[in-house]
Design an enzyme around this catalytic site. Structure first.
Site, PDB file in Angstrom:
ATOM      1  CE  LYS A 116      42.315 -27.401  13.538  1.00  0.00           C
ATOM      2  NZ  LYS A 116      41.490 -27.763  12.383  1.00  0.00           N
ATOM      3  CD  GLU A 200      45.976 -25.544  19.659  1.00  0.00           C
ATOM      4  OE1 GLU A 200      45.486 -24.597  19.702  1.00  0.00           O
ATOM      5  OE2 GLU A 200      46.322 -26.034  18.463  1.00  0.00           O
ATOM      6  CG  HIS A 235      36.400 -20.520  18.159  1.00  0.00           C
ATOM      7  ND1 HIS A 235      37.533 -20.066  18.985  1.00  0.00           N
ATOM      8  CD2 HIS A 235      35.663 -20.983  18.933  1.00  0.00           C
ATOM      9  CE1 HIS A 235      37.376 -20.338  20.090  1.00  0.00           C
ATOM     10  NE2 HIS A 235      36.291 -20.947  20.224  1.00  0.00           N
ATOM     11  CD  GLU A 275      44.185 -20.166  10.077  1.00  0.00           C
ATOM     12  OE1 GLU A 275      43.919 -20.642  11.286  1.00  0.00           O
ATOM     13  OE2 GLU A 275      43.152 -19.979   9.351  1.00  0.00           O
ATOM     14  CD  GLU A 293      43.483 -24.350  11.591  1.00  0.00           C
ATOM     15  OE1 GLU A 293      43.143 -25.483  11.847  1.00  0.00           O
ATOM     16  OE2 GLU A 293      42.592 -23.636  11.556  1.00  0.00           O
ATOM     17  CG  ASN A 295      42.941 -22.786   6.708  1.00  0.00           C
ATOM     18  OD1 ASN A 295      42.290 -23.706   7.168  1.00  0.00           O
ATOM     19  ND2 ASN A 295      43.040 -21.694   7.393  1.00  0.00           N
ATOM     20  NE  ARG A 297      39.743 -23.776   3.417  1.00  0.00           N
ATOM     21  CZ  ARG A 297      39.729 -22.501   4.362  1.00  0.00           C
ATOM     22  NH1 ARG A 297      39.923 -21.260   3.546  1.00  0.00           N
ATOM     23  NH2 ARG A 297      39.445 -22.688   5.466  1.00  0.00           N
TER      24      ARG A 297
END
Length: 630
Positions: A116, A200, A235, A275, A293, A295, A297
């Site tokens: 990240k 963050e 989350h 995202e 971030e 992903n 996939r």
């Protein structure tokens, strides 16, 4: 085109990939562990290869065994699905080095976006807005604490290699930072082998918006619009939808363009998701939406994008991996209607959402109005080794209100037993007024609290439905007959007995069975009860008072293991005084940590658990004797 494909995964995503591959004429190879020897993905594939014992670390996470299985069966390509090795750049490279096709992002893209801190730096250079925070190399607890103090609380600690909600901690106050950091790093180390973190700024009214992107080896990158995944618990995504409520065309254009820039910055190929976190305190605005971030996939929630675009993303993956260009240009993609997905899990909201394992003796997934993505059938088992998802229930309608009602109806017409599920919780989330009005942020579930999980006393109409089923099962041997229905309860020389006494928990109902068949949403229990589903919750009615056993429970101070697992921390010793809610120990199961706490103020009089020990479900781990209140 690929002719034989190995799926390096299990469960519903393996079944999902097999379905598309079969429609394309591609032969499939499944891999499986001991626990999955009779699993649905194994039964569905054309071939299957055993790759190890039940723990994922000894089977699905061993890349060498998966590549060997592909070579053994003559598979040309490997599709990783999501989770496990899907974002492991070394595995992707090993697949390619073995002369096989990797159905996924290039290893260089995975590496660029895998951590990240590095990803955020790269996105800044690409002109993609990022969340304020700290992603420096100095990982000392002192420096991190100093940066957190400077950012201001609340602050979010995130594992640089994290994902799936693991390795994340919100810290509300400075005095809690170091303990939260320690917990986050321990979980990150166990899950990802890397305990580095970034910090963050916690956004007070955050919405989770993500954009589906797709690239090919010809330099093309398109987006397939956005999804809203704001409804989360700890989350973990609970309900996802597409498109995002309140997203105007100008904001959509900006956020999707930023996602395409992000993908192009890493020469992306295949399916991926960018995202973003949005500050929704003043509706959705492009200048308040920040990169979180990528992903690299396929996402769990990809079906909602498929439903609104009419695209099969797995088919696109297989075509692009075979060297073909993306099948559609950007201008050929559009949004049609509204889609919502709910994740049905084998977990018990009443016990803090602890996973519920066991055999699925009854499994009814109502597909009349919904698309069902599942990796299990009736008679299969939910084991403690893997994620406890039973199914994804996906609906598609012309508008959002219709989609919500259709999904509620589908959940209410589904049934799972004896394994516990979050079905009622999902129904209450969908029925929540803030969700219905699209007043969304990631704290909605936490703010609603117990209202979403509290099972209420059933209405009389629910008891009447149980009575109808009870009567039908016992008296309508030849099928429903309206004349016999009128005679039910007939007594010679006495008034008709038109009620049935039923018990549900501690409540007694004088229920009326009139009305005949059908008896909607009713199912026989494994004993002699009748189960009725109402608003997603299951209520069991008996023709006698409920029978209770004498097993130990938290009510008498016995702390039981809620599932099989490993004790990873013990915080108390025999003789210690404890207070209500104090953590006693931590149990690791299904890739998650579960804290077991004291039920009341008292003293630890027995302690049978030890750090590193394996325990079975309902094993007594310790006993807390309550303080004398006299």
């Amino acid at each position: 085109m690929i002719s034989k494909l190995l799926i390096a995964n299990r469960g519903e995503i393996a079944c999902r990939i097999i379905r598309t591959a079969r429609a394309m004429g591609i032969a499939t190879v499944a891999v499986y562990s001991d626990a999955d020897a009779k699993a649905l993905h194994v039964r569905t594939a054309d071939e299957a290869v055993h790759i190890g014992t039940s723990p994922a670390a000894e089977s699905y996470l061993v890349g060498e065994k998966i590549i060997a299985a592909a070579k053994q069966t003559g598979a040309e390509a490997i599709h990783p699905g999501y989770g496990f090795l899907s974002e492991n750049a070394d595995f992707a490279q090993a697949v390619m080095d073995a002369g096989l096709i990797w159905v996924g992002a290039p290893p260089s893209s995975i590496r660029a976006m895998g951590l990240k801190d590095a990803a955020k730096k790269l996105m800044r250079e690409a002109g993609v807005p990022v969340t304020p925070g700290y992603d420096g190399d100095d990982q000392s607890a002192e420096r991190l604490k100093q940066e957190a103090d400077a950012i201001g609380y609340p602050v979010l600690i995130k594992a640089v290699a994290g994902g799936g909600g693991k390795g994340m901690r919100k810290v509300d106050a400075a005095e809690d930072f170091l303990s939260s950091l320690e917990s986050c790093r321990r979980e990150a180390k166990a899950s990802f082998g890397n305990d580095d973190v970034i910090l963050e700024k916690w956004i007070t009214s955050p919405r989770h918006i993500e954009v589906q992107v797709f690239g090919d080896s010809h330099g093309n990158v398109v987006h397939l619009f956005e999804r809203d995944c704001s409804l989360q618990r700890r989350h973990q995504k609970v309900i996802e939808e597409a498109p995002a409520p309140g997203m105007d065309e100008a904001t959509r254009e900006e956020i999707c363009a930023a996602a395409v820039r992000a993908a192009k910055a890493v020469d992306y190929e295949g399916a991926g998701t960018i995202e973003f976190i949005a500050d929704a305190s003043e509706d959705l605005r492009a200048d308040r939406i920040f990169f979180m971030e990528m992903n690299t996939r396929l996402q769990v929630e990809h079906p909602v994008t498929e439903e609104i675009t009419g695209v099969d993303l797995v088919e696109w993956q297989l075509r692009v991996a075979s060297g073909e260009p993306i099948p559609l240009k950007q201008e050929e993609l559009s949004i049609d209607g509204w889609s919502i997905e709910a994740r049905l899990y084998a977990e018990d909201p009443a016990t803090g959402f602890l996973p519920s394992t066991g055999r699925l003796e009854s499994l009814v997934l109502d597909d009349r109005w919904a698309r069902i993505e599942t990796g299990v059938e009736e008679g299969d088992s939910v084991t403690p080794f893997y994620d406890p998802m039973i199914a994804k229930v996906v609906v598609h309608e012309d508008g959002r209100d219709q989609a919500i009602e259709t999904l509620k109806r589908s959940l209410n017409h589904s049934f799972v037993a004896p394994v516990k599920t979050n079905k009622g919780f999902l129904f209450e989330c969908l029925d929540n007024s803030d969700f219905a009005d699209a007043k969304l942020d990631t704290g909605l579930i936490g703010a609603a609290g117990d209202k979403l999980i509290s099972q209420k006393v059933p209405d009389m109409s629910v008891a009447d439905t149980a009575a109808r089923r009870y009567k039908a099962d016992r008296f309508d041997w030849g099928g429903y007959d309206p004349i016999l229905d009128q005679l039910f309860g007939f007594r010679l020389n006495k008034p008709s007995e038109n009620t049935v006494t039923l018990w549900c928990g501690s409540e007694t109902f004088a229920a009326t069975p009139k009305g005949g068949r059908p008896c909607p949403n009713t199912y026989p229990s494994l004993d002699d009860g009748i189960i009725v589903t109402d608003r997603g919750f299951d209520y069991t009615f008996y023709p006698h008072p409920p029978r209770t056993g004498g097993a130990a429970s938290a009510a008498d101070g016995a702390i039981l293991a809620p599932m099989p697992g490993k004790v990873i921390a013990v915080d108390v010793a025999e003789g210690d005084a404890v207070t209500a809610g104090q953590r006693l120990m931590v149990l690791e199961a299904m890739k998650m940590e579960h804290a077991l706490t004291a039920p009341f103020d008292g003293t630890v009089t027995e302690l049978s658990a030890s750090e590193g020990g394996q325990v079975q479900v309902e094993a007594v781990l310790c006993v807390v004797e309550p303080d004398d209140t006299d």
